[in-house]
Design a protein around this motif. Sequence first.
Motif, PDB file in Angstrom:
ATOM      1  N   GLU A   2     -24.025  17.335  22.814  1.00  0.00           N
ATOM      2  CA  GLU A   2     -23.438  18.469  23.526  1.00  0.00           C
ATOM      3  C   GLU A   2     -24.427  19.087  24.515  1.00  0.00           C
ATOM      4  O   GLU A   2     -25.608  19.240  24.205  1.00  0.00           O
ATOM      5  N   VAL A   3     -23.930  19.447  25.700  1.00  0.00           N
ATOM      6  CA  VAL A   3     -24.763  20.212  26.626  1.00  0.00           C
ATOM      7  C   VAL A   3     -24.850  21.638  26.096  1.00  0.00           C
ATOM      8  O   VAL A   3     -23.823  22.297  25.892  1.00  0.00           O
ATOM      9  N   LEU A  23     -28.069  25.380  30.650  1.00  0.00           N
ATOM     10  CA  LEU A  23     -28.678  24.966  31.901  1.00  0.00           C
ATOM     11  C   LEU A  23     -29.520  26.132  32.400  1.00  0.00           C
ATOM     12  O   LEU A  23     -29.072  27.282  32.375  1.00  0.00           O
ATOM     13  N   CYS A  59     -26.797  29.882  23.099  1.00  0.00           N
ATOM     14  CA  CYS A  59     -26.273  30.872  24.043  1.00  0.00           C
ATOM     15  C   CYS A  59     -26.557  32.291  23.549  1.00  0.00           C
ATOM     16  O   CYS A  59     -26.467  32.573  22.352  1.00  0.00           O
ATOM     17  N   HIS A  60     -26.850  33.179  24.502  1.00  0.00           N
ATOM     18  CA  HIS A  60     -27.130  34.572  24.140  1.00  0.00           C
ATOM     19  C   HIS A  60     -25.892  35.269  23.579  1.00  0.00           C
ATOM     20  O   HIS A  60     -26.001  36.336  22.960  1.00  0.00           O
ATOM     21  N   CYS A  71     -23.695  27.238  25.633  1.00  0.00           N
ATOM     22  CA  CYS A  71     -23.210  28.152  26.682  1.00  0.00           C
ATOM     23  C   CYS A  71     -21.871  27.687  27.250  1.00  0.00           C
ATOM     24  O   CYS A  71     -21.136  28.486  27.839  1.00  0.00           O
ATOM     25  N   PHE A  72     -21.543  26.418  27.056  1.00  0.00           N
ATOM     26  CA  PHE A  72     -20.331  25.853  27.666  1.00  0.00           C
ATOM     27  C   PHE A  72     -19.173  25.922  26.668  1.00  0.00           C
ATOM     28  O   PHE A  72     -18.642  24.894  26.240  1.00  0.00           O
ATOM     29  N   TYR A  73     -18.786  27.132  26.286  1.00  0.00           N
ATOM     30  CA  TYR A  73     -17.804  27.325  25.215  1.00  0.00           C
ATOM     31  C   TYR A  73     -16.384  27.491  25.737  1.00  0.00           C
ATOM     32  O   TYR A  73     -15.470  27.752  24.973  1.00  0.00           O
ATOM     33  N   ARG A  74     -16.209  27.330  27.079  1.00  0.00           N
ATOM     34  CA  ARG A  74     -14.863  27.427  27.645  1.00  0.00           C
ATOM     35  C   ARG A  74     -14.591  26.226  28.536  1.00  0.00           C
ATOM     36  O   ARG A  74     -15.477  25.728  29.234  1.00  0.00           O
ATOM     37  N   ARG A  75     -13.360  25.786  28.498  1.00  0.00           N
ATOM     38  CA  ARG A  75     -12.885  24.643  29.268  1.00  0.00           C
ATOM     39  C   ARG A  75     -12.102  25.172  30.470  1.00  0.00           C
ATOM     40  O   ARG A  75     -11.372  26.164  30.353  1.00  0.00           O
ATOM     41  N   ILE A  76     -12.248  24.504  31.611  1.00  0.00           N
ATOM     42  CA  ILE A  76     -11.427  24.862  32.769  1.00  0.00           C
ATOM     43  C   ILE A  76     -10.095  24.120  32.662  1.00  0.00           C
ATOM     44  O   ILE A  76     -10.059  22.892  32.560  1.00  0.00           O
ATOM     45  N   LEU A 103      -9.265  29.560  32.050  1.00  0.00           N
ATOM     46  CA  LEU A 103     -10.179  29.026  31.044  1.00  0.00           C
ATOM     47  C   LEU A 103      -9.514  29.071  29.679  1.00  0.00           C
ATOM     48  O   LEU A 103      -8.676  29.940  29.429  1.00  0.00           O
ATOM     49  N   VAL A 104      -9.897  28.148  28.825  1.00  0.00           N
ATOM     50  CA  VAL A 104      -9.441  28.186  27.430  1.00  0.00           C
ATOM     51  C   VAL A 104     -10.659  27.912  26.542  1.00  0.00           C
ATOM     52  O   VAL A 104     -11.599  27.234  26.969  1.00  0.00           O
ATOM     53  N   PRO A 105     -10.665  28.441  25.332  1.00  0.00           N
ATOM     54  CA  PRO A 105     -11.784  28.151  24.425  1.00  0.00           C
ATOM     55  C   PRO A 105     -11.926  26.641  24.255  1.00  0.00           C
ATOM     56  O   PRO A 105     -10.923  25.922  24.164  1.00  0.00           O
ATOM     57  N   ALA A 106     -13.180  26.168  24.211  1.00  0.00           N
ATOM     58  CA  ALA A 106     -13.404  24.717  24.218  1.00  0.00           C
ATOM     59  C   ALA A 106     -13.004  24.081  22.899  1.00  0.00           C
ATOM     60  O   ALA A 106     -12.722  22.885  22.844  1.00  0.00           O
TER      61      ALA A 106
END
Lengths: 120, 120
Positions: A32-33, A36, A99-100, A106-111, A116-119
């Motif tokens: 998982e990323v 960044l 993530c803070h 940090c990439f917890y949402r999907r486009i 956006l939706v929760p990933a």
Amino acid sequence: MPDPRETGLALDPKYDASGLITAVATDRTTGEVLMLAHMNAEALRLTVETKEAHFWSRSRGALWKKGETSGHVLHVADIRIDCDQDAVWLIVDPAGPACHTGERSCFYRRIAGDRLVPAE
Amino acid sequence: MPDPRETGLALDPKYDASGLITAVATDRTTGEVLMLAHMNAEALRLTVETKEAHFWSRSRGALWKKGETSGHVLHVADIRIDCDQDAVWLIVDPAGPACHTGERSCFYRRIAGDRLVPAE
């Protein structure tokens, strides 16, 4: 003519006008990323030497060891650099959420279209 | 106060002074980081709409569909956006090598102290 920065084995980071390169961290186990961020020369040096991720905070204008207050250090298993040496990839074992916000990544949402939706 | 950009579900990319956000692409199957590039609003829109990765070339000052000449398109399975909405993560199925050097990933070298070594 081949560019030695691309084909050679000399470390020669191409810092931008602000003295920074981009760094992306992925979880060694899940792939998982996680986050960044950016590094100046000192952050890169400290990351290589200590095997703990250091960055340059553009908002605070300061060197920043990830997890220095939260304890959520990123232990660096491997560091790669890209073809033109303006980005590094850290393969890490995170000591906690990256993530803070408390999310693992940090990439917890999907486009999804224009929303956006929760990933997960 | 919570920042709606971080907690909400509205797509609201935070473009930098040049109108760009950072994009990182990973291979859906292997998890490998393939490349890092930049997107303007149009590149992001086209990527979302066509499910093929588009970027903004800073060196050429032009919109760029990855693989438009090489055929090495990145088919986008999923797009995530990070907490402060200044970076996106593309999870892709690559149609060929992602790097212009012919390497599968742009990150084909590992940093070992003050030198580089081939990653594999």
